[in-house]
Design a protein around this motif. Structure first.
Motif, PDB file in Angstrom:
ATOM      1  N   THR A   1      -3.569  -8.858   2.165  1.00 42.86           N
ATOM      2  CA  THR A   1      -4.136  -9.653   1.331  1.00 42.86           C
ATOM      3  C   THR A   1      -4.921  -8.995   0.043  1.00 42.86           C
ATOM      4  O   THR A   1      -5.127  -9.383  -0.950  1.00 42.86           O
ATOM      5  N   SER A   2      -5.382  -7.836   0.285  1.00 43.50           N
ATOM      6  CA  SER A   2      -6.059  -6.951  -0.685  1.00 43.50           C
ATOM      7  C   SER A   2      -5.569  -5.576  -0.637  1.00 43.50           C
ATOM      8  O   SER A   2      -6.261  -4.635  -0.409  1.00 43.50           O
ATOM      9  N   PRO A   3      -4.209  -5.417  -1.232  1.00 43.16           N
ATOM     10  CA  PRO A   3      -3.853  -4.088  -0.948  1.00 43.16           C
ATOM     11  C   PRO A   3      -4.615  -2.965  -2.150  1.00 43.16           C
ATOM     12  O   PRO A   3      -4.565  -1.834  -1.846  1.00 43.16           O
ATOM     13  N   GLU A   4      -4.939  -3.514  -3.255  1.00 41.93           N
ATOM     14  CA  GLU A   4      -5.598  -2.837  -4.058  1.00 41.93           C
ATOM     15  C   GLU A   4      -6.986  -2.344  -3.505  1.00 41.93           C
ATOM     16  O   GLU A   4      -7.282  -0.985  -3.408  1.00 41.93           O
TER      17      GLU A   4
ATOM     18  N   VAL B   1       0.778  -1.150   0.054  1.00 44.83           N
ATOM     19  CA  VAL B   1      -0.031   0.028  -0.176  1.00 44.83           C
ATOM     20  C   VAL B   1       0.854   1.230   0.211  1.00 44.83           C
ATOM     21  O   VAL B   1       0.645   2.090  -0.709  1.00 44.83           O
ATOM     22  N   ALA B   2       1.935   1.395   0.915  1.00 46.31           N
ATOM     23  CA  ALA B   2       2.655   2.637   0.891  1.00 46.31           C
ATOM     24  C   ALA B   2       3.195   2.979  -0.477  1.00 46.31           C
ATOM     25  O   ALA B   2       3.382   4.109  -0.457  1.00 46.31           O
TER      26      ALA B   2
ATOM     27  N   GLY C   1      -7.358   1.908  -2.573  1.00 43.96           N
ATOM     28  CA  GLY C   1      -8.633   2.778  -3.012  1.00 43.96           C
ATOM     29  C   GLY C   1      -9.387   3.072  -2.010  1.00 43.96           C
ATOM     30  O   GLY C   1      -9.774   4.506  -2.289  1.00 43.96           O
ATOM     31  N   VAL C   2      -9.765   2.458  -0.741  1.00 42.41           N
ATOM     32  CA  VAL C   2     -10.397   3.054   0.212  1.00 42.41           C
ATOM     33  C   VAL C   2      -9.611   4.262   0.730  1.00 42.41           C
ATOM     34  O   VAL C   2     -10.131   5.330   1.240  1.00 42.41           O
ATOM     35  N   LEU C   3      -8.311   4.272   1.034  1.00 46.45           N
ATOM     36  CA  LEU C   3      -7.357   5.478   1.562  1.00 46.45           C
ATOM     37  C   LEU C   3      -7.196   6.352   0.696  1.00 46.45           C
ATOM     38  O   LEU C   3      -7.624   7.559   1.057  1.00 46.45           O
ATOM     39  N   ARG C   4      -7.316   6.249  -0.709  1.00 46.73           N
ATOM     40  CA  ARG C   4      -7.477   7.513  -1.478  1.00 46.73           C
ATOM     41  C   ARG C   4      -8.669   7.966  -1.487  1.00 46.73           C
ATOM     42  O   ARG C   4      -8.777   9.256  -1.464  1.00 46.73           O
ATOM     43  N   ALA C   5      -9.764   7.135  -1.164  1.00 41.02           N
ATOM     44  CA  ALA C   5     -11.122   8.010  -1.162  1.00 41.02           C
ATOM     45  C   ALA C   5     -11.238   8.808  -0.012  1.00 41.02           C
ATOM     46  O   ALA C   5     -11.793   9.892   0.117  1.00 41.02           O
ATOM     47  N   LEU C   6     -10.708   8.146   1.330  1.00 40.53           N
ATOM     48  CA  LEU C   6     -10.714   9.067   2.472  1.00 40.53           C
ATOM     49  C   LEU C   6      -9.928  10.083   2.385  1.00 40.53           C
ATOM     50  O   LEU C   6     -10.349  11.381   2.833  1.00 40.53           O
ATOM     51  N   LEU C   7      -8.728   9.994   1.646  1.00 43.48           N
ATOM     52  CA  LEU C   7      -7.924  11.335   1.609  1.00 43.48           C
ATOM     53  C   LEU C   7      -8.290  12.411   0.609  1.00 43.48           C
ATOM     54  O   LEU C   7      -8.001  13.660   0.730  1.00 43.48           O
TER      55      LEU C   7
END
Length: 295
Positions: free
Chosen positions: A280-283, A51-52, A287-293
């Motif tokens: 297990t599911s980095p994509e 993810v990083a 995506g969730v973190l990009r939406a948060l940011l």
């Protein structure tokens, strides 16, 4: 001869100041608005290895090892609050200030999520966005565990015991103890390859006392801090995204409702990716973190 500990390719590995003279080991890369990623148990910052780098395409990404974990300092638990989430959150704020960041987004998994939660309450002027992966707040965690369903959290009860016995028991079977979580909490046995698993086990075996102290604090001083905020009506002021397994149906409580009581600006999501979802599911998690940011 033991193999070298894996690193995050493309990241600089630095030492950053925490509270009370403690130093944190951290990996840093990227440019743009800052994001801190905090690991869980029994992991290190390496859990963010997928993810990083993706987030570093758009952000300055900082991945510390929490105090007591990985290559960060492991001070003796001489005081009740040495491993409180309040102290661990203050570590992160101080470390980021040393890099010139007085405001940043914060994402945590498992133990790191409890640190992130506390940082959001204690430092609302500093935390711009809050991401929480697969926990409920400490006070709520103890409230929702009951009966035989609490067996899933047997380690919480073991490490809540007075100093001595938990440390001895775990140290005498460290690989079996920590390995049981790496094996039992994943939905994909290939998500944590042998090199990474070995690094986690080696780091955890070297940190038994501090890991136990971290968990013991969550059966003591962390509850005191959470209850004080609950009684005061404190809430998280920033946008919050929570991603977790469907613990609500498994343990019989309203998971989204628990989080909504703390966060008026909440995006609550369920995943089938297991506890180690960033591995297990980095994509999905990226995506969730990009939406948060973007909120």
């Amino acid at each position: 001869m033991t193999s070298a500990t894996p690193t995050l390719p493309g990241f600089d590995h630095v030492r950053l100041p925490g509270e009370g003279g403690v130093e944190l080991s951290a990996a840093v890369a990227g440019h743009g608005s800052p994001v801190v990623l905090l690991h869980g148990f029994p992991e290190t910052h390496l859990m963010w290895r997928h993810v990083a780098p993706r987030l570093a395409e758009e952000h300055t990404v900082v991945c510390p090892d929490l105090r007591g974990y990985g290559d960060s300092d492991k001070p003796p638990a001489a005081e009740e609050d040495t491993y409180s989430k309040r102290t661990m959150a203050a570590d992160i704020v101080r470390a980021m200030a040393s890099l010139g960041h007085d405001r940043f987004a914060l994402v945590g998994h498992d133990r790191g999520a409890l640190v992130a939660f506390r940082a959001g309450l204690d430092h609302p002027e500093t935390i711009t966005h809050l991401g929480i992966l697969d926990v409920v707040p400490t006070l709520d965690m103890w409230n929702v565990l009951h009966g035989v369903s609490a067996a899933v959290a047997h380690h919480l009860y073991l490490m809540a015991q007075p100093p001595g016995l938990p440390e001895t028991m775990i140290a005498n079977s460290a690989d079996a103890f920590f390995g049981s979580f790496l094996d039992g909490w994943t939905t994909d046995t290939d998500a944590i390859p042998e090199e990474i698993r070995t690094a986690y086990l080696r780091a955890s075996a070297a940190a038994v006392d501090s890991i136990v102290a971290d968990y013991r604090a969550s059966a003591g001083i962390d509850i005191v801090h959470d209850r004080a905020d609950l009684d005061a009506g404190s809430q998280l002021a920033m946008p919050v995204t929570v991603v977790q397994q469907d613990w609500g149906s498994q343990l019989g409580y309203d998971a989204a409702g628990v989080w909504r009581a703390w966060s008026p600006d909440l995006d609550h999501r369920l995943t089938r990716s297991g506890h180690f979802m960033a591995e297990t599911s980095p994509e999905e998690i990226t995506g969730v973190l990009r939406a948060l940011l973007a909120r």
